[in-house]
Design an enzyme around this catalytic site. Structure first.
Site, PDB file in Angstrom:
ATOM      1  N   PRO A   1       0.654  -1.379  -0.047  1.00 15.23           N
ATOM      2  CA  PRO A   1       0.114  -0.378  -0.026  1.00 15.23           C
ATOM      3  C   PRO A   1       0.457   1.180  -0.417  1.00 15.23           C
ATOM      4  CG  PRO A   1       0.253  -1.516   2.175  1.00 15.23           C
ATOM      5  CD  PRO A   1       1.060  -1.962   2.052  1.00 15.23           C
ATOM      6  N   CYS A   2       1.462   2.176  -1.097  1.00 14.00           N
ATOM      7  CA  CYS A   2       2.046   2.976  -1.354  1.00 14.00           C
ATOM      8  C   CYS A   2       1.243   4.215  -1.163  1.00 14.00           C
ATOM      9  CB  CYS A   2       3.174   2.830  -2.442  1.00 14.00           C
ATOM     10  SG  CYS A   2       2.506   2.594  -4.182  1.00 14.00           S
TER      11      CYS A   2
END
Length: 163
Positions: free
Chosen positions: A130-131
């Site tokens: 989850p950047c």
């Protein structure tokens, strides 16, 4: 240089548009926004099909708001530093955010915030890693390869779905 594995792919329709998920019989390797593919893709079958269908199911659950963590075998390709950043990104909780500086600090050097941002930009498995949960100082939303508006939509989705 590592040997390129033959990848299979599926396109998953989501609230943020089509996502192309690529993998082999053992791992998910890539997620691309916009339904983009790679030259060596083929129609999945057997174990690769099962794994890609599980990825589809988990993405559907995520976008429905019933899944907050993914449970898939991921194998992103990157440098040791990038892999470390991506591992740290995977530990940011659903609906939570960290600044680039905070993540750099968790890796041992707050001065690596820019390098953390560059590694996040090269993340081959967005959403699964989850950047989008990285923000600038003061919570400023920016710096997302597929676009800032998409990042905002993902963050709002997580906050609104129980995050």
């Amino acid at each position: 240089m590592s040997k390129k594995l033959p990848l299979h792919h599926i396109v998953v329709d989501t609230m943020v548009g089509p996502l192309t998920v690529g993998g082999d019989e053992h791992y998910i390797h890539t997620v691309r926004f916009g339904g983009e593919g790679e030259d060596n893709e083929s129609t999945p079958s057997g174990d690769a099909f099962s794994l890609l269908e599980e990825a589809r199911t988990q993405l559907d659950q995520y976008f429905e708001g019933s899944r907050t963590r993914f449970d898939l075998p991921l194998l992103p390709a990157g440098t040791d530093f990038q892999l470390g950043v991506w591992r740290a990104l995977s530990e940011i909780g659903y609906g939570q955010v960290l600044t680039y500086g905070e993540l750099a600090g968790s890796l041992g050097n707050v001065h690596l915030a820019r390098a953390v941002g560059q590694a996040a930009n090269r993340n081959p498995l967005p959403i699964f890693i989850p950047c989008h949960r990285l923000v600038g100082a003061g919570g400023r939303i920016g710096g997302f390869a597929p676009g800032v508006e998409l990042k905002r939509v993902l963050l709002e989705h997580e906050r609104g779905a129980g995050g």
